[in-house]
Design a protein around this motif. Structure first.
Motif, short mmCIF file in Angstrom:
data_model
loop_
_atom_site.label_atom_id
_atom_site.label_comp_id
_atom_site.label_asym_id
_atom_site.label_seq_id
_atom_site.Cartn_x
_atom_site.Cartn_y
_atom_site.Cartn_z
N ALA A 130 0.84 -1.21 0.00
CA ALA A 130 0.00 0.00 0.00
C ALA A 130 0.87 1.25 0.00
N ALA A 131 1.99 1.20 0.71
CA ALA A 131 2.89 2.35 0.77
C ALA A 131 3.48 2.67 -0.60
N TRP A 132 3.88 1.64 -1.34
CA TRP A 132 4.43 1.88 -2.69
C TRP A 132 3.35 2.41 -3.63
N ALA A 133 2.12 1.89 -3.50
CA ALA A 133 1.02 2.41 -4.32
C ALA A 133 0.73 3.87 -3.95
N PHE A 134 0.79 4.17 -2.67
CA PHE A 134 0.58 5.53 -2.17
C PHE A 134 1.65 6.46 -2.74
N GLN A 135 2.90 6.05 -2.66
CA GLN A 135 4.01 6.87 -3.16
C GLN A 135 3.84 7.17 -4.64
N GLN A 136 3.42 6.15 -5.41
CA GLN A 136 3.24 6.33 -6.84
C GLN A 136 2.04 7.23 -7.13
N ALA A 137 0.94 6.97 -6.44
CA ALA A 137 -0.29 7.73 -6.70
C ALA A 137 -0.14 9.21 -6.35
N MET A 138 0.60 9.51 -5.28
CA MET A 138 0.78 10.91 -4.89
C MET A 138 1.44 11.73 -5.99
N GLY A 139 2.32 11.11 -6.75
CA GLY A 139 2.98 11.83 -7.84
C GLY A 139 2.12 11.99 -9.07
N LEU A 140 1.14 11.12 -9.23
CA LEU A 140 0.31 11.17 -10.45
C LEU A 140 -0.71 12.29 -10.43
N VAL A 141 -1.31 12.53 -9.28
CA VAL A 141 -2.47 13.43 -9.23
C VAL A 141 -2.10 14.84 -9.68
N TRP A 142 -1.11 15.45 -9.04
CA TRP A 142 -0.80 16.84 -9.35
C TRP A 142 0.05 16.99 -10.61
N TYR A 143 1.01 16.06 -10.81
CA TYR A 143 1.94 16.22 -11.93
C TYR A 143 1.22 16.14 -13.28
N TYR A 144 0.24 15.26 -13.39
CA TYR A 144 -0.44 15.05 -14.67
C TYR A 144 -1.85 15.66 -14.70
N ARG A 145 -2.14 16.52 -13.74
CA ARG A 145 -3.50 17.07 -13.63
C ARG A 145 -3.97 17.70 -14.94
N GLU A 146 -3.12 18.49 -15.58
CA GLU A 146 -3.50 19.19 -16.81
C GLU A 146 -3.10 18.44 -18.07
N THR A 147 -1.97 17.74 -18.02
CA THR A 147 -1.40 17.18 -19.25
C THR A 147 -1.78 15.74 -19.53
N ASN A 148 -2.21 14.99 -18.50
CA ASN A 148 -2.56 13.58 -18.69
C ASN A 148 -3.62 13.20 -17.67
N PRO A 149 -4.87 13.62 -17.88
CA PRO A 149 -5.93 13.39 -16.90
C PRO A 149 -6.13 11.92 -16.54
N GLY A 150 -5.87 11.02 -17.50
CA GLY A 150 -6.02 9.61 -17.21
C GLY A 150 -5.09 9.13 -16.12
N MET A 151 -3.83 9.56 -16.17
CA MET A 151 -2.88 9.19 -15.13
C MET A 151 -3.24 9.84 -13.80
N SER A 152 -3.69 11.08 -13.86
CA SER A 152 -4.10 11.77 -12.64
C SER A 152 -5.26 11.04 -11.97
N THR A 153 -6.19 10.55 -12.78
CA THR A 153 -7.34 9.82 -12.25
C THR A 153 -6.91 8.52 -11.58
N ILE A 154 -5.94 7.83 -12.15
CA ILE A 154 -5.42 6.61 -11.51
C ILE A 154 -4.93 6.94 -10.11
N GLY A 155 -4.19 8.03 -9.99
CA GLY A 155 -3.68 8.42 -8.68
C GLY A 155 -4.80 8.70 -7.69
N LYS A 156 -5.81 9.43 -8.12
CA LYS A 156 -6.93 9.75 -7.23
C LYS A 156 -7.66 8.49 -6.79
N THR A 157 -7.90 7.58 -7.73
CA THR A 157 -8.63 6.34 -7.41
C THR A 157 -7.85 5.51 -6.40
N THR A 158 -6.56 5.39 -6.61
CA THR A 158 -5.73 4.59 -5.70
C THR A 158 -5.70 5.20 -4.31
#
Length: 310
Positions: free
Chosen positions: A261-289
């Motif tokens: 869960a910690a590794w998934a958390f670490q990965q997801a935290m980077g997806l939400v903000w970094y790809y918010r505008e440029t890759n919404p699909g990746m950002s959504t993965i982060g939010k869901t996780t």
């Protein structure tokens, strides 16, 4: 919109010229760009059976060629043990036509790209993930050890990156709750020896048909790491009940499970903000996780009982 500040441009015209000039045996094949949520390579289909992958971020060409060679060796090793189809390396192309890096050609694997919610309730898909993780763990490390500095090693090595993520996520996510959870995660000890792992079992790297796993992509990271690393798949793609199935069948103890869960958390935290505008699909993965982690009832009980919560 570019995803990265150092992103390279590659379009269909340039890709086709490079493919035809360097590999004339494919000159009659249709070349078309494939739209994905991927962040590392631009992918172009070559006919029905091949794909070309062009690295998207600027790098030293010599170092990139060495990295592509290492990835090809990892892909071949993965293919020998993976219970489902996975791409095989075919060729390496040279820079040209303004594109500055070497690039690769791989076999094309049929299947639909998995999504965070699509098979979250599927018992069969959960069993397929169990079989995948179990098969990869059974491969011998041959004396090799984790050679990276990020996911799969020491959780404390992510401290600086997580601080960036918390700062950038202010206003997007419940940062106070997430900081408190990370404080618990980073204190989890490493208790199991390294095993062979895929290293990035996110939805975009898994192919499905109906409710079965049929393919695994991006095998260049197949290498020894923390055995909990591939458990991120459960948090990225399964609901509570199916995560419990996976945990039970893999016989995961508390520390191993929560490190996943910690590794998934670490990965997801980077997806939400970094790809918010440029890759919404990746950002959504982060939010869901992150939503799955925050709402997990067993995790809440575990954190409440941990020494750091007292």
């Amino acid at each position: 919109m570019a995803m990265h500040s150092d992103e390279l441009h590659i379009d269909e015209q340039v890709a086709r010229r490079l493919i035809v000039d360097q590999f004339p045996e494919w000159r009659l094949e249709c070349v078309r760009r494939i739209t994905t949520d991927g962040t590392v390579n631009a992918i172009f289909r070559i006919g029905a059976d091949l794909s070309a992958r062009f690295p998207l971020r600027s790098a030293d060409p010599t170092e990139m060629r060495a990295e592509l060679s290492r990835e090809a060796a990892a892909m071949r090793e993965l293919a020998a043990y993976c219970p489902v189809a996975t791409p095989a390396p075919v060729a390496v192309g040279d820079p040209g036509d303004g594109y500055p890096l070497p690039w690769t050609v791989q076999t094309w694997i049929q299947g639909a790209v998995a999504t965070p919610q699509g098979l979250a309730h599927s018992e069969m898909f959960a069993h397929d993930l169990v079989n995948l993780v179990r098969s990869l763990r059974a491969v011998g490390t041959k004396g090799r050890h984790f050679a990276g500095s990020g996911r799969g090693g020491d959780l404390h090595d992510s401290e600086g990156w997580m601080e960036v993520c918390f700062r950038e996520s202010d206003g997007l996510l419940p940062v106070d709750r997430l900081r408190a959870l990370w404080a618990e995660f980073r204190s989890l000890p490493k208790v199991a020896p390294e095993v062979m792992t895929h290293g990035d079992l996110i939805p975009g790297n898994l192919l499905v048909e109906d409710d079965r796993l049929v393919g695994v992509l991006d095998g260049g990271g197949f290498a020894p790491a923390d055995p909990s690393l591939d458990l991120v798949a459960a948090w990225h793609m399964l609901d509570d009940e199916r995560r419990s199935v996976l945990r039970s069948e893999l016989a995961c103890g508390d520390v191993e499970w929560w490190r996943g869960a910690a590794w998934a958390f670490q990965q997801a935290m980077g997806l939400v903000w970094y790809y918010r505008e440029t890759n919404p699909g990746m950002s959504t993965i982060g939010k869901t996780t992150l939503a799955r982690i925050l709402s997990d009832p067993v995790l809440s009980a575990f954190i409440s009982a941990s020494p750091g919560a007292r």
